[in-house]
Design a protein around this motif. Structure first.
Motif, PDB file in Angstrom:
ATOM      1  N   ILE A   1       2.341   1.823  -3.530  1.00 35.53           N
ATOM      2  CA  ILE A   1       1.319   2.342  -4.452  1.00 35.53           C
ATOM      3  C   ILE A   1       1.025   3.808  -4.144  1.00 35.53           C
ATOM      4  CG2 ILE A   1      -1.116   2.148  -5.091  1.00 35.53           C
ATOM      5  CD1 ILE A   1      -0.797  -0.902  -4.703  1.00 35.53           C
ATOM      6  N   TYR A   2       0.871   4.140  -2.858  1.00 40.49           N
ATOM      7  CA  TYR A   2       0.559   5.513  -2.458  1.00 40.49           C
ATOM      8  C   TYR A   2       1.690   6.479  -2.814  1.00 40.49           C
ATOM      9  CZ  TYR A   2      -0.547   9.450   0.596  1.00 40.49           C
ATOM     10  OH  TYR A   2      -0.815  10.709   1.090  1.00 40.49           O
ATOM     11  N   SER A   3       2.926   6.115  -2.498  1.00 39.07           N
ATOM     12  CA  SER A   3       4.038   7.019  -2.786  1.00 39.07           C
ATOM     13  C   SER A   3       4.262   7.143  -4.295  1.00 39.07           C
ATOM     14  CB  SER A   3       5.311   6.550  -2.092  1.00 39.07           C
ATOM     15  OG  SER A   3       5.685   5.279  -2.577  1.00 39.07           O
TER      16      SER A   3
ATOM     17  N   GLY B   1       0.822  -1.212   0.000  1.00 31.24           N
ATOM     18  CA  GLY B   1       0.000   0.000   0.000  1.00 31.24           C
ATOM     19  C   GLY B   1       0.853   1.258   0.000  1.00 31.24           C
ATOM     20  N   TYR B   2       1.951   1.250   0.757  1.00 37.50           N
ATOM     21  CA  TYR B   2       2.827   2.417   0.797  1.00 37.50           C
ATOM     22  C   TYR B   2       3.500   2.649  -0.552  1.00 37.50           C
ATOM     23  CZ  TYR B   2       6.560   5.592   2.065  1.00 37.50           C
ATOM     24  OH  TYR B   2       7.405   6.669   2.104  1.00 37.50           O
TER      25      TYR B   2
ATOM     26  N   ALA C   1       1.913   6.913  -6.621  1.00 33.81           N
ATOM     27  CA  ALA C   1       0.834   7.761  -7.133  1.00 33.81           C
ATOM     28  C   ALA C   1       1.084   9.224  -6.788  1.00 33.81           C
ATOM     29  CB  ALA C   1      -0.505   7.293  -6.564  1.00 33.81           C
ATOM     30  N   ASN C   2       1.609   9.510  -5.589  1.00 34.82           N
ATOM     31  CA  ASN C   2       1.915  10.897  -5.222  1.00 34.82           C
ATOM     32  C   ASN C   2       3.022  11.477  -6.107  1.00 34.82           C
ATOM     33  OD1 ASN C   2       0.037  11.431  -3.275  1.00 34.82           O
ATOM     34  ND2 ASN C   2       1.352  10.849  -1.566  1.00 34.82           N
TER      35      ASN C   2
ATOM     36  N   HIS D   1       1.511  12.125  -9.537  1.00 32.44           N
ATOM     37  CA  HIS D   1       0.656  13.304  -9.489  1.00 32.44           C
ATOM     38  C   HIS D   1       1.489  14.586  -9.428  1.00 32.44           C
ATOM     39  CE1 HIS D   1      -2.743  15.853  -8.579  1.00 32.44           C
ATOM     40  NE2 HIS D   1      -2.108  16.317  -7.515  1.00 32.44           N
TER      41      HIS D   1
END
Length: 90
Positions: free
Chosen positions: A67-69, A64-65, A71-72, A75
């Motif tokens: 994927i989140y990092s 999850g981390y 995506a950030n 972006h």
């Protein structure tokens, strides 16, 4: 003055016949500690259970981390000047 035969005693000693068939049970003082060692057992049992779940929770958290990092970062790139130039918006 005659003796009244109704109430003859104090709190439970009424002077009547003794009761039969009443069984009373007692615990020894060593058995009367229902929570003896409960806090100690709870701490070690909880830590053992948490430690056994670390591989499962750790893999999910790590994925999850990532994927989140990712995506950030993507972006941030898309909203930057270089991202706009790459997309051809400006």
């Amino acid at each position: 003055m005659g003796h009244h035969h109704g109430y003859q005693g104090w709190w439970g000693h009424m002077g009547g016949p003794t009761q039969r068939g009443i069984v009373t049970y007692m615990l020894s003082p060593f058995e009367q500690k229902p929570f003896a060692g409960a806090l100690n057992n709870a701490i070690f049992n909880t830590s053992r259970r948490v430690a056994s779940q670390i591989p499962y929770v750790g893999v999910a958290f790590g994925l999850g981390y990532l994927i989140y990092s990712g995506a950030n970062k993507y972006h941030a790139h898309l909203t930057s000047k270089a991202g706009h130039a790459e997309a051809g918006d400006h």
